[in-house]
Motif scaffolding. Sequence first.
Motif, PDB file in Angstrom:
ATOM      1  N   UNK A 150      60.198 124.159 -26.703  1.00 30.13           N
ATOM      2  CA  UNK A 150      59.450 125.167 -26.042  1.00 30.13           C
ATOM      3  C   UNK A 150      58.562 124.690 -25.224  1.00 30.13           C
ATOM      4  N   UNK A 151      58.247 125.902 -24.506  1.00 33.56           N
ATOM      5  CA  UNK A 151      57.543 125.438 -23.291  1.00 33.56           C
ATOM      6  C   UNK A 151      56.843 126.908 -23.025  1.00 33.56           C
ATOM      7  N   UNK A 152      55.607 126.618 -22.407  1.00 31.46           N
ATOM      8  CA  UNK A 152      54.753 127.765 -22.206  1.00 31.46           C
ATOM      9  C   UNK A 152      53.931 127.557 -20.891  1.00 31.46           C
ATOM     10  N   UNK A 153      53.896 128.418 -19.629  1.00 30.50           N
ATOM     11  CA  UNK A 153      52.860 128.239 -18.623  1.00 30.50           C
ATOM     12  C   UNK A 153      52.501 129.421 -18.322  1.00 30.50           C
ATOM     13  N   UNK A 154      51.253 129.305 -18.109  1.00 29.16           N
ATOM     14  CA  UNK A 154      50.356 130.491 -17.839  1.00 29.16           C
ATOM     15  C   UNK A 154      49.233 130.000 -16.804  1.00 29.16           C
ATOM     16  N   UNK A 155      48.729 131.058 -16.153  1.00 24.28           N
ATOM     17  CA  UNK A 155      47.515 131.038 -15.020  1.00 24.28           C
ATOM     18  C   UNK A 155      46.347 131.747 -15.552  1.00 24.28           C
ATOM     19  N   UNK A 156      45.257 131.141 -15.825  1.00 23.33           N
ATOM     20  CA  UNK A 156      44.030 131.864 -16.150  1.00 23.33           C
ATOM     21  C   UNK A 156      43.026 131.243 -15.389  1.00 23.33           C
ATOM     22  N   UNK A 157      42.734 131.437 -14.244  1.00 25.69           N
ATOM     23  CA  UNK A 157      41.851 130.555 -13.210  1.00 25.69           C
ATOM     24  C   UNK A 157      42.622 129.448 -12.917  1.00 25.69           C
ATOM     25  N   UNK A 158      42.874 128.427 -13.857  1.00 28.91           N
ATOM     26  CA  UNK A 158      43.608 127.413 -13.688  1.00 28.91           C
ATOM     27  C   UNK A 158      45.099 127.482 -14.537  1.00 28.91           C
ATOM     28  N   UNK A 159      45.686 126.392 -14.454  1.00 26.01           N
ATOM     29  CA  UNK A 159      47.147 126.726 -15.030  1.00 26.01           C
ATOM     30  C   UNK A 159      47.124 125.742 -16.278  1.00 26.01           C
TER      31      UNK A 159
END
Length: 296
Positions: A184-193
Amino acid sequence: TLAKPYIPDTWVVSDGHSNIDAFLRQTPNSAITGELFLELAPGTIHYSPLDIDWEYSGGGASVYLDTDTIHLVTGLGFTGGGGISSSIELARAALSEPNTTQTLRGDFYAELADLDLLTLVFPELVRADGRISLGSHVGGTLTKPELSLDAKLADGRIEIPALGITPEHINADVRLEPTGATHFALNLKSGGTLKINGTANLDNLQLNHAAISISGEKVTLSQTPELHLLASPSININIQKRVIRLTGDLFIPEAYARPRDLSGAVSASSDTVFTHTDEPTKDSAWDLYADVRLRL
């Protein structure tokens, strides 16, 4: 109306019309063969526990009866985009005399383009966007099926008012192999990554081992008048049976806390007596060990 006795009470399907065509054949001393087609008109499914109305644009099912096999194909389209479809093939003998050698083959696919239903399941969210797709294959035998799964979330975005943040560009991928190995893999951006990657072993749907890495650079975790918090984690999580080990580093580059104004609060009188009942604590089924350095 004919299907209502077979639908759980928590689900309500709006009345509509269906078309059914069947072509059946049989010769002396042989099994019935033929085809059956079911067409569903557009309608609405209501899920009462969450008070959800799910509109569908139509669907149907096809059943093919061969001399030795039964092949079922189904589909349902969602009004907001996406839908579900499935295909399964089974030996006819499996229905009357199942055994360990009879093979099973099937596929399932679903796509959901309207994620606002998540706000009903998770009240902390006020909006959810993105596209979820799910593909699954079933093989093996009737008594020992083998399952593979691939689930994806593309270009997701959620709003969390309680934290004052709106994570976006959310992309996730979960793959389950027939052996039980999971990636599994998860990437998101909230200000930074923020990035989360890992593997796990689900033998007989039980978690035996998992290795997870969490990394990020100046990720906004809270942006409210009471708390502004950025974090840059570099943490590894290892799970072995019932033992969880956390190692790594957590850097807080920015943090600002301003407690709420309590000037109007009233203190308890000096003769107030506080009582409580001690409840026995339950031993956790998990052992937790942590070696994480916190830097401010």
